[in-house]
Design an enzyme around this catalytic site. Structure first.
Site, PDB file in Angstrom:
ATOM      1  N   GLU A 127       0.812  -1.209   0.000  1.00 60.44           N
ATOM      2  CA  GLU A 127       0.000   0.000   0.000  1.00 60.44           C
ATOM      3  C   GLU A 127       0.848   1.263   0.000  1.00 60.44           C
ATOM      4  O   GLU A 127       1.970   1.263   0.486  1.00 60.44           O
ATOM      5  CB  GLU A 127      -0.885   0.033   1.256  1.00 60.44           C
ATOM      6  CG  GLU A 127      -2.056  -0.896   1.142  1.00 60.44           C
ATOM      7  CD  GLU A 127      -2.295  -1.631   2.429  1.00 60.44           C
ATOM      8  OE1 GLU A 127      -1.322  -2.093   3.049  1.00 60.44           O
ATOM      9  OE2 GLU A 127      -3.461  -1.742   2.813  1.00 60.44           O
TER      10      GLU A 127
ATOM     11  N   CYS B 268       3.201   8.449   1.658  1.00 61.30           N
ATOM     12  CA  CYS B 268       3.679   7.460   2.626  1.00 61.30           C
ATOM     13  C   CYS B 268       3.876   6.145   1.870  1.00 61.30           C
ATOM     14  O   CYS B 268       2.916   5.576   1.347  1.00 61.30           O
ATOM     15  CB  CYS B 268       2.617   7.346   3.719  1.00 61.30           C
ATOM     16  SG  CYS B 268       2.977   6.087   4.931  1.00 61.30           S
TER      17      CYS B 268
ATOM     18  N   CYS C  33       5.577  -7.387   7.254  1.00 60.27           N
ATOM     19  CA  CYS C  33       6.546  -6.881   8.217  1.00 60.27           C
ATOM     20  C   CYS C  33       6.822  -7.964   9.243  1.00 60.27           C
ATOM     21  O   CYS C  33       5.918  -8.683   9.653  1.00 60.27           O
ATOM     22  CB  CYS C  33       5.989  -5.632   8.895  1.00 60.27           C
ATOM     23  SG  CYS C  33       7.151  -4.884  10.059  1.00 60.27           S
TER      24      CYS C  33
ATOM     25  N   CYS D  36       4.849  -5.443  15.935  1.00 56.93           N
ATOM     26  CA  CYS D  36       4.448  -4.489  16.980  1.00 56.93           C
ATOM     27  C   CYS D  36       2.983  -4.758  17.339  1.00 56.93           C
ATOM     28  O   CYS D  36       2.153  -4.985  16.458  1.00 56.93           O
ATOM     29  CB  CYS D  36       4.627  -3.055  16.490  1.00 56.93           C
ATOM     30  SG  CYS D  36       6.348  -2.659  16.124  1.00 56.93           S
TER      31      CYS D  36
ATOM     32  N   CYS E 165       0.039  -2.664  15.609  1.00 52.50           N
ATOM     33  CA  CYS E 165       0.138  -2.322  14.189  1.00 52.50           C
ATOM     34  C   CYS E 165      -0.368  -3.465  13.308  1.00 52.50           C
ATOM     35  O   CYS E 165       0.055  -4.617  13.469  1.00 52.50           O
ATOM     36  CB  CYS E 165       1.595  -2.002  13.855  1.00 52.50           C
ATOM     37  SG  CYS E 165       1.852  -1.565  12.125  1.00 52.50           S
TER      38      CYS E 165
ATOM     39  N   GLY F 291       6.319  -2.221   6.421  1.00 50.48           N
ATOM     40  CA  GLY F 291       7.697  -2.708   6.398  1.00 50.48           C
ATOM     41  C   GLY F 291       8.660  -1.849   7.194  1.00 50.48           C
ATOM     42  O   GLY F 291       8.324  -0.752   7.652  1.00 50.48           O
TER      43      GLY F 291
ATOM     44  N   SER G 125      11.600   6.059   8.686  1.00 52.97           N
ATOM     45  CA  SER G 125      11.094   5.746  10.022  1.00 52.97           C
ATOM     46  C   SER G 125      11.491   4.319  10.372  1.00 52.97           C
ATOM     47  O   SER G 125      11.305   3.410   9.571  1.00 52.97           O
ATOM     48  CB  SER G 125       9.564   5.901  10.013  1.00 52.97           C
ATOM     49  OG  SER G 125       9.038   5.658  11.298  1.00 52.97           O
TER      50      SER G 125
ATOM     51  N   SER H 271      10.347   5.024  15.904  1.00 54.40           N
ATOM     52  CA  SER H 271       9.105   4.650  16.570  1.00 54.40           C
ATOM     53  C   SER H 271       9.445   4.163  17.974  1.00 54.40           C
ATOM     54  O   SER H 271       9.895   3.042  18.154  1.00 54.40           O
ATOM     55  CB  SER H 271       8.394   3.545  15.776  1.00 54.40           C
ATOM     56  OG  SER H 271       8.022   4.047  14.521  1.00 54.40           O
ATOM     57  N   LEU H 272       9.270   5.043  18.935  1.00 52.50           N
ATOM     58  CA  LEU H 272       9.673   4.734  20.314  1.00 52.50           C
ATOM     59  C   LEU H 272       8.497   4.086  21.060  1.00 52.50           C
ATOM     60  O   LEU H 272       8.594   2.964  21.539  1.00 52.50           O
ATOM     61  CB  LEU H 272      10.115   6.027  20.998  1.00 52.50           C
ATOM     62  CG  LEU H 272      10.720   5.884  22.385  1.00 52.50           C
ATOM     63  CD1 LEU H 272      12.039   5.124  22.321  1.00 52.50           C
ATOM     64  CD2 LEU H 272      10.945   7.261  23.014  1.00 52.50           C
TER      65      LEU H 272
ATOM     66  N   CYS I 263      -1.863   5.620  10.258  1.00 52.22           N
ATOM     67  CA  CYS I 263      -0.693   4.911  10.782  1.00 52.22           C
ATOM     68  C   CYS I 263      -1.110   3.612  11.441  1.00 52.22           C
ATOM     69  O   CYS I 263      -2.015   3.595  12.279  1.00 52.22           O
ATOM     70  CB  CYS I 263      -0.011   5.731  11.866  1.00 52.22           C
ATOM     71  SG  CYS I 263       0.577   7.290  11.327  1.00 52.22           S
TER      72      CYS I 263
HETATM   73  N1  SAH Z   1       8.711   0.021  10.536  1.00 49.80           N
HETATM   74  C1  SAH Z   1       8.865   1.452  10.537  1.00 49.80           C
HETATM   75  C2  SAH Z   1       8.032   2.123   9.479  1.00 49.80           C
HETATM   76  C3  SAH Z   1       6.539   2.050   9.699  1.00 49.80           C
HETATM   77  S1  SAH Z   1       6.033   3.631  10.126  1.00 49.80           S
HETATM   78  C4  SAH Z   1       8.563   1.991  11.920  1.00 49.80           C
HETATM   79  O1  SAH Z   1       8.106   1.237  12.757  1.00 49.80           O
HETATM   80  O2  SAH Z   1       8.831   3.161  12.168  1.00 49.80           O
HETATM   81  C5  SAH Z   1       4.435   3.395  10.716  1.00 49.80           C
HETATM   82  C6  SAH Z   1       4.219   4.228  11.958  1.00 49.80           C
HETATM   83  O3  SAH Z   1       2.877   4.034  12.435  1.00 49.80           O
HETATM   84  C7  SAH Z   1       5.144   3.780  13.063  1.00 49.80           C
HETATM   85  O4  SAH Z   1       5.544   4.861  13.843  1.00 49.80           O
HETATM   86  C8  SAH Z   1       4.215   2.861  13.808  1.00 49.80           C
HETATM   87  O5  SAH Z   1       4.677   2.558  15.070  1.00 49.80           O
HETATM   88  C9  SAH Z   1       2.942   3.659  13.792  1.00 49.80           C
HETATM   89  N2  SAH Z   1       1.774   2.852  14.157  1.00 49.80           N
HETATM   90  C10 SAH Z   1       1.619   1.528  14.029  1.00 49.80           C
HETATM   91  N3  SAH Z   1       0.422   1.128  14.477  1.00 49.80           N
HETATM   92  C11 SAH Z   1      -0.223   2.240  14.902  1.00 49.80           C
HETATM   93  C12 SAH Z   1      -1.512   2.477  15.445  1.00 49.80           C
HETATM   94  N4  SAH Z   1      -2.385   1.492  15.664  1.00 49.80           N
HETATM   95  N5  SAH Z   1      -1.824   3.742  15.747  1.00 49.80           N
HETATM   96  C13 SAH Z   1      -0.958   4.762  15.509  1.00 49.80           C
HETATM   97  N6  SAH Z   1       0.263   4.597  14.986  1.00 49.80           N
HETATM   98  C14 SAH Z   1       0.644   3.350  14.691  1.00 49.80           C
END
Ligand code: SAH
Length: 349
Positions: free
Chosen positions: A92, A105, A112, A116, A119, A160, A192, A215-216, A334
């Site tokens: 996507e 984006c 992936c 997480c 996600c 990814g 990211s 992504s912390l 996101c």
């Molecule tokens: N793998 C990379 C790139 C993906 S970026 C990364 O983790 O940074 C996608 C962003 O959306 C990341 O910051 C991810 O943590 C965030 N994200 C994932 N699930 C989410 C959710 N349910 N609500 C808000 N942000 C989310």
């Protein structure tokens, strides 16, 4: 090895390829102009090339397959594209226009592997890395689809983990940035990462002025390992130290994405711990109210709670912004990207 699709090639590689069968290398510039300036999405459209050359290129350096399977337009102007690849994997891309900019984006992998716990992109597991051409192809196809609205920013925040597909992503970044390529300023590209420490360390040495987002999402190891399994491999101490090195070596500010989950990541203790991680160096926090994903039980805090958390951080001297969710109604926000689209809006075959 010469890549096998046209959009994976640098202009120099294309020159070398063309020089071999006796073609003049200025042709490579001409072809790059067709690709990146005149939005040709096939050789057929490149009318200044001989028919013979077009046929030959089509055979030897085809365009990567990105078949538009679906296009979903959100009521807020966000548009999500679902592409089918040559091996029927799906990815996507999300186009997010605002008053002043239009951000694209893009995905770096099909699926992936990082899992997480909030996600959707990790639910179906990891399939494969995208080629550089499949990454660039997303940009060129959306550019053509959305014209005359121009893409002003590109973020690797689709499906990814960019640092898990390091070489292909870095080559794509250079092509996007190069003058004869997409010609977008490095500062308008954001990578990211979920915290792949060796990737951050390597990226610090690339000499690129690209933005880095990390992504912390949690302020201590216990919670972060629970939400993001990658933390077990690269715990916070290592992650933060690689980010500090990145900031020092590049003199660039690191942005930390921090998800707001009701009663979990938004407590006063969390604000205190998060501020502790950020204090005294070049960084900022981007707060993201968590977007709903069916498989996970997490809910976003109320608006009031979210802004209380933000004020709490600011009172501790932390620079922070709050991300406005976009495209939730078409699962384009996101963390909502996955290749099965629940479809009520107009799908395209
Ligand atoms: N793998 C990379 C790139 C993906 S970026 C990364 O983790 O940074 C996608 C962003 O959306 C990341 O910051 C991810 O943590 C965030 N994200 C994932 N699930 C989410 C959710 N349910 N609500 C808000 N942000 C989310």
């Amino acid at each position: 090895m010469i890549p096998s699709d046209i959009l994976s090639l640098t202009q120099e590689e294309l020159s070398a390829f063309l020089a071999a069968p006796g073609e003049k290398s200025f042709r490579s510039l001409q072809i790059f102009e067709w690709l990146y300036k005149k939005s040709a999405l096939s050789y057929e459209a490149m009318s200044s090339l001989s028919k013979g050359l077009r046929l030959q290129l089509n055979e030897q350096l085809p365009f990567p397959v990105l078949k538009e399977l679906q296009r979903h337009a959100s009521t807020d102007g966000t548009t999500k594209f679902l592409w089918g690849l040559s091996d029927h994997e799906m990815i996507e891309t999300v186009f997010i226009p605002t008053e002043k900019r239009a951000t694209l984006c893009i995905s770096s992998q099909a699926g992936c592997k990082f899992g997480c716990q909030f996600c959707a992109s990790g639910i179906g597991g990891w399939k494969r890395n995208l080629t550089t051409g499949e990454i660039i192809g997303q940009v060129l196809r959306v550019k053509a689809a959305m014209a005359p609205v121009a893409i002003t920013h590109i973020v690797f925040m689709g499906v990814g983990e960019p640092f898990d597909n390091y070489e292909n992503v870095m080559k794509a970044v250079r092509l996007l940035n190069s003058e004869t390529g997409f010609n977008i300023a490095a500062r308008r590209i954001t990578l990211s990462t979920c915290g792949v420490v060796p990737g951050i360390e390597r990226f610090a040495k690339e000499g690129l002025q690209v933005e880095l987002s990390v992504s912390l999402h949690a302020p201590n190891d216990e919670l972060r390992s629970r939400l993001m399994p990658v933390n077990k491999k690269y715990p916070l101490k290592e992650l933060m130290s690689s980010c500090r090195i990145y900031a020092e070596e590049t003199n660039r500010q690191v942005t930390f994405e921090y998800i707001l989950i009701k009663d979990l990541t938004t407590t006063t203790k969390a604000a205190e711990e998060l501020a502790g991680l950020m204090q005294g160096w070049l960084s900022k926090v981007n707060l993201i109210p968590c977007n709903p994903v069916d498989e996970f039980a997490y809910t976003p805090p109320s608006r009031e709670e979210a802004f209380r958390f933000k004020a709490d951080l600011e009172a501790r001297g932390i620079i922070c912004t709050m991300r406005t969710p976009r495209g939730r109604d078409v699962s384009a926000a996101c963390g909502q990207l996955r290749h099965l689209v629940k479809s009520s809006s107009s799908g395209r075959a």
